[in-house]
Design a protein around this motif. Structure first.
Motif, mmCIF file in Angstrom:
data_model
loop_
_atom_site.group_PDB
_atom_site.id
_atom_site.type_symbol
_atom_site.label_atom_id
_atom_site.label_comp_id
_atom_site.label_asym_id
_atom_site.label_seq_id
_atom_site.Cartn_x
_atom_site.Cartn_y
_atom_site.Cartn_z
ATOM 1 N N ARG B 98 0.878 -1.178 0.000
ATOM 2 C CA ARG B 98 0.000 0.000 0.000
ATOM 3 C C ARG B 98 0.917 1.231 0.000
ATOM 4 O O ARG B 98 1.917 1.267 0.724
ATOM 5 N N LEU B 99 0.587 2.223 -0.810
ATOM 6 C CA LEU B 99 1.421 3.437 -0.873
ATOM 7 C C LEU B 99 0.678 4.621 -0.275
ATOM 8 O O LEU B 99 -0.494 4.841 -0.595
ATOM 9 N N ILE B 100 1.374 5.363 0.548
ATOM 10 C CA ILE B 100 0.814 6.617 1.068
ATOM 11 C C ILE B 100 1.616 7.744 0.419
ATOM 12 O O ILE B 100 2.835 7.821 0.585
ATOM 13 N N LEU B 101 0.914 8.564 -0.352
ATOM 14 C CA LEU B 101 1.606 9.509 -1.229
ATOM 15 C C LEU B 101 1.216 10.949 -0.916
ATOM 16 O O LEU B 101 0.036 11.269 -0.781
ATOM 17 N N THR B 102 2.204 11.817 -0.815
ATOM 18 C CA THR B 102 1.904 13.255 -0.691
ATOM 19 C C THR B 102 2.828 14.046 -1.615
ATOM 20 O O THR B 102 4.049 13.879 -1.587
ATOM 21 N N THR B 103 2.213 14.852 -2.464
ATOM 22 C CA THR B 103 2.997 15.659 -3.410
ATOM 23 C C THR B 103 2.465 17.093 -3.398
ATOM 24 O O THR B 103 1.405 17.365 -2.835
ATOM 25 N N THR B 104 3.207 17.999 -4.039
ATOM 26 C CA THR B 104 2.853 19.423 -3.959
ATOM 27 C C THR B 104 1.541 19.734 -4.669
ATOM 28 O O THR B 104 0.710 20.480 -4.147
ATOM 29 N N ASN B 105 1.357 19.174 -5.866
ATOM 30 C CA ASN B 105 0.176 19.535 -6.653
ATOM 31 C C ASN B 105 -0.837 18.390 -6.782
ATOM 32 O O ASN B 105 -2.031 18.566 -6.563
ATOM 33 N N GLY B 106 -0.327 17.233 -7.151
ATOM 34 C CA GLY B 106 -1.204 16.144 -7.596
ATOM 35 C C GLY B 106 -2.133 15.614 -6.521
ATOM 36 O O GLY B 106 -3.338 15.428 -6.749
ATOM 37 N N THR B 107 -1.598 15.346 -5.321
ATOM 38 C CA THR B 107 -2.465 14.724 -4.320
ATOM 39 C C THR B 107 -3.546 15.700 -3.861
ATOM 40 O O THR B 107 -4.663 15.298 -3.549
ATOM 41 N N LYS B 108 -3.226 17.013 -3.877
ATOM 42 C CA LYS B 108 -4.236 18.003 -3.488
ATOM 43 C C LYS B 108 -5.403 18.031 -4.469
ATOM 44 O O LYS B 108 -6.549 18.260 -4.085
ATOM 45 N N ALA B 109 -5.079 17.837 -5.742
ATOM 46 C CA ALA B 109 -6.117 17.911 -6.774
ATOM 47 C C ALA B 109 -7.238 16.907 -6.495
ATOM 48 O O ALA B 109 -8.412 17.209 -6.687
ATOM 49 N N PHE B 110 -6.869 15.708 -6.025
ATOM 50 C CA PHE B 110 -7.907 14.693 -5.758
ATOM 51 C C PHE B 110 -8.885 15.166 -4.695
ATOM 52 O O PHE B 110 -10.082 14.900 -4.780
ATOM 53 N N HIS B 111 -8.379 15.876 -3.710
ATOM 54 C CA HIS B 111 -9.280 16.357 -2.668
ATOM 55 C C HIS B 111 -10.205 17.444 -3.200
ATOM 56 O O HIS B 111 -11.364 17.527 -2.817
ATOM 57 N N LEU B 112 -9.719 18.251 -4.138
ATOM 58 C CA LEU B 112 -10.557 19.322 -4.716
ATOM 59 C C LEU B 112 -11.729 18.780 -5.527
ATOM 60 O O LEU B 112 -12.774 19.419 -5.608
ATOM 61 N N VAL B 113 -11.543 17.621 -6.136
ATOM 62 C CA VAL B 113 -12.598 17.103 -7.030
ATOM 63 C C VAL B 113 -13.301 15.882 -6.435
ATOM 64 O O VAL B 113 -13.996 15.151 -7.145
ATOM 65 N N SER B 114 -13.166 15.688 -5.132
ATOM 66 C CA SER B 114 -13.627 14.430 -4.535
ATOM 67 C C SER B 114 -15.135 14.213 -4.635
ATOM 68 O O SER B 114 -15.609 13.108 -4.433
ATOM 69 N N SER B 115 -15.906 15.263 -4.996
ATOM 70 C CA SER B 115 -17.350 15.043 -5.146
ATOM 71 C C SER B 115 -17.753 14.676 -6.572
ATOM 72 O O SER B 115 -18.949 14.567 -6.877
ATOM 73 N N GLY B 116 -16.785 14.461 -7.459
ATOM 74 C CA GLY B 116 -17.104 14.042 -8.832
ATOM 75 C C GLY B 116 -17.736 12.650 -8.854
ATOM 76 O O GLY B 116 -17.538 11.855 -7.934
ATOM 77 N N GLU B 117 -18.496 12.375 -9.907
ATOM 78 C CA GLU B 117 -19.196 11.083 -10.042
ATOM 79 C C GLU B 117 -18.216 9.918 -10.114
ATOM 80 O O GLU B 117 -18.447 8.863 -9.547
ATOM 81 N N GLU B 118 -17.159 10.109 -10.873
ATOM 82 C CA GLU B 118 -16.085 9.108 -10.944
ATOM 83 C C GLU B 118 -14.800 9.889 -11.134
ATOM 84 O O GLU B 118 -14.774 10.842 -11.919
#
Lengths: 240, 240
Positions: B98-118
């Motif tokens: 299992r990977l736990i990943l934190t990056t400057t731009n990419g990982t934040k983007a997922f949190h911004l769009v987390s209400s998307g359908e897919e």
């Protein structure tokens, strides 16, 4: 000298405007109207955010000295003297008059960037003179497309790209491009042989065509019909 | 089916994500790492916003089952197992983990769009499979480049433009482009014969070259080395 372009007309990050000149661009049609009106002898232009504010502002001037212009949903506003087509702003109507202008995208953009060092009104109609002015200022530059209801606008970006191209072409000082200004420059290169095509492909251009205002597209994609460079200062736009 | 692309990684306007699939793109390098790691047998990836959260999350798993990966200022984080180069994420290290990943731009983007359908993880490495998935979903699409410290990113946009090109190429249903997705498509067409050039010209690509990480650029601009389409759901990314 860095040239950046902000693709979406949200408030710029704090601090970004200090020591930067800003070029506001709304090809369809607010900045085209402004440049055209001043070239036809209009005295000055006061961009306001709302229709109510426009009527209110008009009251502070002697009757017959100020004209109301602008649009909502691309159409002339009831009670206004002029719409938002640059073709309406001819010498016979606007010479010696003050214009109070309210539009959906363009006039708002000026309020968003009002803390810039110098705020220039850009369009295809005065693009070479605008490039000359920017080059002469010799400071970092933020190009600010007014967008299409808050979204990215193809025609404004292509106009920004042409401005970048003209500034780069002067070639006497190092110019730093950001990813965004590089992209705008590439987009301009795709349309440079046929600028009106960018306007025709754009969402806002299609809306104007559907409303019977398609003649504004070739009109607004003319380059260098004037060498005026209007400047926005303390709420008023005047020819430089 | 409309394809839009948001050029700057700010929170999407309210309502825009409902009934839309989202493709998060961070070519340099978060989504390239994710796609690569899963193709090499990693079990799942948990993107987190901060370094502290990464250490905290790791504690909830049995020792030896989770790896910490990511970067700050493009460099490996002290105490982490892996940096942010996809070349590090090989089977010998990540298989079954299992990977736990934190990056400057990419990982934040997922949190911004987390209400998307897919929410799909896109990159050049899996671009054809991503296009196939998007086409199959048959719903409106928002491409979401992770950007470069909040700014427009050339390489992510070119990747988005290639995705648009592949979806358009399927040609069996009407696709509506916005001004932004049309611009991304045009930008892709400029680089399609030499994708790595878009990465080399980009601000972030130049930074990586300066840090001695230039080999990541050709690596991340390879197309279709896997047909995995990772999906982000409830905080975890797994191969579809």
């Amino acid at each position: 000298m860095e040239i950046d372009i902000q693709f979406v007309p949200s408030p710029p990050s704090p601090g970004i405007l200090s020591n930067r000149a800003v070029v506001v661009i709304d090809v369809l049609r607010a900045t085209s109207v402004m440049v055209h009106a001043l070239s036809q002898g209009a005295l000055e232009i006061i961009p306001v955010a709302t229709v109510e504010e426009a009527f209110q502002t008009a009251k502070s001037f002697a009757p017959g000295t100020a004209l109301l212009g602008g649009e909502r949903e691309s159409k002339r506003i009831p009670g206004f003297d002029l719409g938002n087509s640059p073709r309406e702003y001819v010498s016979g109507k606007v010479n010696g008059k003050r214009l109070i202008l309210t539009t959906t995208n363009g006039t708002k953009a000026f309020h968003l960037v009002s803390s810039g060092e110098e705020i220039i009104v850009g369009s295809f109609l005065n693009i070479r003179a605008t490039a000359q002015r920017c080059f002469g200022l010799d400071r970092d530059l933020l190009l600010f497309p007014s967008g299409d209801k808050g979204n990215f606008s193809l025609e404004d970006t292509v106009c920004g790209g042409m401005l970048i191209d003209l500034i780069l072409g002067k070639g006497r000082k190092p110019i730093v491009l950001t990813d965004a200004s590089r992209a705008a420059h590439i987009l301009y290169e795709q349309f440079k042989a046929n600028l009106v095509e960018a306007l025709r492909l754009s969402n806002h251009g299609k809306d104007l065509i559907d409303l019977g205002l398609g003649d504004d597209l070739p009109y607004c994609s003319q380059t260098d019909i004037t060498s005026l460079v209007p400047i926005y200062k303390e709420g008023v736009i005047r020819a430089h």
